[in-house]
Design a protein around this motif. Structure first.
Motif: not given
Length: 551
Positions: A55, A57-62, A65, A113, A137, A161
């Motif tokens: 999940s 990774v699907s949120f854009g966590i790279k 980070q 993040k 941010e 979220y």
């Protein structure tokens, strides 16, 4: 032999995350986490962690980070020690005792993040984010709920979220977790204290955590499938590496949201606990409790964070606890010095055994070297139990360095050593003993706090002329801040002790607020004008042990 080179078959990066995979195979149907009425098995914990990682990774966590967690010792906190780095991110656990202002600074400094927030910490996190610089941010918020949660209005939940359990349900159980490219890739980042002027984010590698985890299990002689009670906060140096350690040995993690002596004794009996960790304040709590009756079965307890008084060790062991004593720092990821016990010491009187056990001890087997040196010359001090020096360490679990602070990193990591800043002596038998903390660090309930930061707040009071903060012995916390202040000559209305304390409380986390304020005409100084803190320490000790600070 020059043609023999490392290959992918013999040089896979070391990482503690693999412990969970093995636990799911070896101990799959055995209990992994027990919390209130909920019990998970190791196979379930493994799948839950994979789902959360997918999940993220699907949120854009790279990769690399930072992902933060603000939570007590609940199942989600345990699982996130695996799930976050399984997504390639860096785990950052935050001290629950910090105030919104400090948390805001740490989150902004780390460029976090995403933050997993326990429902009881919602107000402080929302306030912390409101203090972010304009146009900064802000991290994604994920809510950790609980069985005893209250209903939250939409005005609050709209800030989040999703929820942690929603991430578990929607995550992919077949997710291929992201392995480190190098064993020196970062895996955790923890702040050394709540300092606001120059936060020090300690970064550890997969290799370092792997080493300190196995080292801690071996030194403490933890057997397979122990029952471990979580009284040590997992946010405190990642629970001294034992979240990963318990997966390596297939242990059962008994999670507690909050505890006191009564709760601990109840859990010990209910779950047949075999192991637990805690600062000396926990030992003091257990040994002074009316519930403190002799145990039916011995419980191994590992203590560190402050030198434990021999009297507390003696009282604790009389109840049936088997106490082990060690030393480590956030910068080492766990304990790297332990008072390794010798069988012939068992023949000594109880008081003498307690005195020996109160020493920090010798290097663990995973450490390369430990010494006490003259901080100026770097030369080892005499092994006479009297000559003071600075503790220096060298080994694979020493931190990579401080985040965004090359100056502090270079100062601490030099000449092939990590300079701890802790003052100690080396005894003739090679066992070291901490005598003081440089930089006047006060250890309250196992947590380090900076006297300089408290002093900086005191100096902002309009009536304060001079201020110095030292440790005062405390019956419950071990040490608490004691402030010595002189007032400005033109002060018309002199503040009371209570008013000074309330002033600090409005600007500092609760545990950093002075519990005692002593007014002096002038603070003692050297010929060069420096305040003589050693004189003030003696004065604070002369006040006697504080007994009100639990309130």
């Amino acid at each position: 032999m020059e043609d023999l080179k490392p290959t992918s078959a013999n040089s896979s990066p070391l990482t503690p995350l693999g412990f969970l995979e093995r636990a799911a195979t070896v101990y799959g149907d055995c209990p992994s986490v027990i919390y209130n009425g909920t019990t998970y098995t190791w196979s379930e914990t493994h799948l839950r962690c994979l789902r959360v990682a997918s999940s993220l990774v699907s949120f854009g966590i790279k990769r690399t980070q930072v992902v933060s967690v603000v939570a007590p010792n609940v199942p989600a906190m345990y699982e996130l020690h695996f799930a976050i780095p399984m997504a390639g991110a860096v785990l950052n656990t935050i001290n629950l005792r910090l105030d919104a202002r400090t948390i805001s600074i740490l989150l902004h400094h780390s460029e976090s993040k995403l933050i997993f927030v326990d429902y009881q910490s919602i107000p402080v996190i929302l306030e912390a984010l409101s203090l972010f610089p304009k146009n900064s941010e802000k991290p994604i918020l994920v809510l950790i709920t609980d069985d005893d949660e209250s209903e939250f209005p939409a005005s609050i939940t709209s800030n989040f979220y999703t929820t942690y359990e929603d991430m578990v349900q929607k995550g992919d159980p077949g997710f291929k977790w992201i392995r480190p490219r190098s064993e020196f890739d970062p895996v955790t980042m923890n702040y050394t204290s709540g300092t606001t002027s120059s936060p020090k984010g300690v970064v550890h590698s997969h290799r370092g955590i792997f080493i300190v985890t196995l080292d801690s299990l071996i030194e403490w002689a933890v057997p397979k499938q122990p029952v471990y009670l979580w009284t040590l906060p997992m946010f405190h140096a990642n629970g001294w590496s034992y979240p990963w350690g318990m997966s390596a040995v297939g242990g059962t993690n008994i999670c507690l949201r909050k505890f006191d002596a009564k709760v601990i004794y109840s859990a010990l009996r209910k779950h047949n606990v075999t192991h637990m960790c805690g600062a000396p304040v926990v030992l003091n709590m257990l040994s002074n409790s009316p519930d403190g009756k002799p145990l039916q079965n011995p419980v191994h307890i590992l203590t560190a964070g402050a030198p434990p008084p021999a009297a507390i060790l003696y009282r604790t062991e009389e109840l049936g606890f088997i106490v082990s004593h060690g030393y480590g720092l956030t910068e080492t990821g766990g304990l790297v010095v332990c008072c390794s016990w010798k069988k012939n010491w068992n023949k000594l009187p109880a008081e003498e055994k307690a005195r020996l056990k109160s020493r920090q001890g010798v290097k663990t087997i995973g450490m390369t070297d430990v010494d006490v040196v003259d901080p100026e010359s770097g030369v080892s001090v005499k092994r006479d139990g009297q000559t003071l020096g600075e503790v220096v360490l060298r080994g694979g679990c020493v931190m990579l360095g401080y985040l965004k602070d090359q100056k502090a990193t270079s100062k601490s990591l030099r000449d092939g050593w990590f300079y701890t800043g802790d003052v100690a002596v080396m005894h003739p038998d090679g066992y070291l003993e901490i005598k003081d903390r440089s930089k006047d660090v006060i250890i309250s309930g196992g947590e380090n706090l900076s006297s300089v930061e408290v002093e900086s707040v005191l100096y902002t009071h309009p009536a304060v002329n001079e201020a110095a903060v030292v440790a005062r012995p405390d019956e419950f916390w071990g040490e608490t801040p004691c402030a010595f202040v002189s007032l400005k000559a033109n002060t018309k209305q002199k503040p009371t002790e209570k008013e000074i304390i309330e002033f600090c409380r409005s600007k500092l986390p609760r545990y950093m607020v002075p519990k005692t304020v002593v007014f002096k005409e002038e603070l003692p100084k050297t010929s060069t004008g420096k305040i003589q803190k050693f004189v003030l320490r003696d004065m604070a000790k002369a006040l006697g042990t504080s007994r009100m600070s639990r309130l």
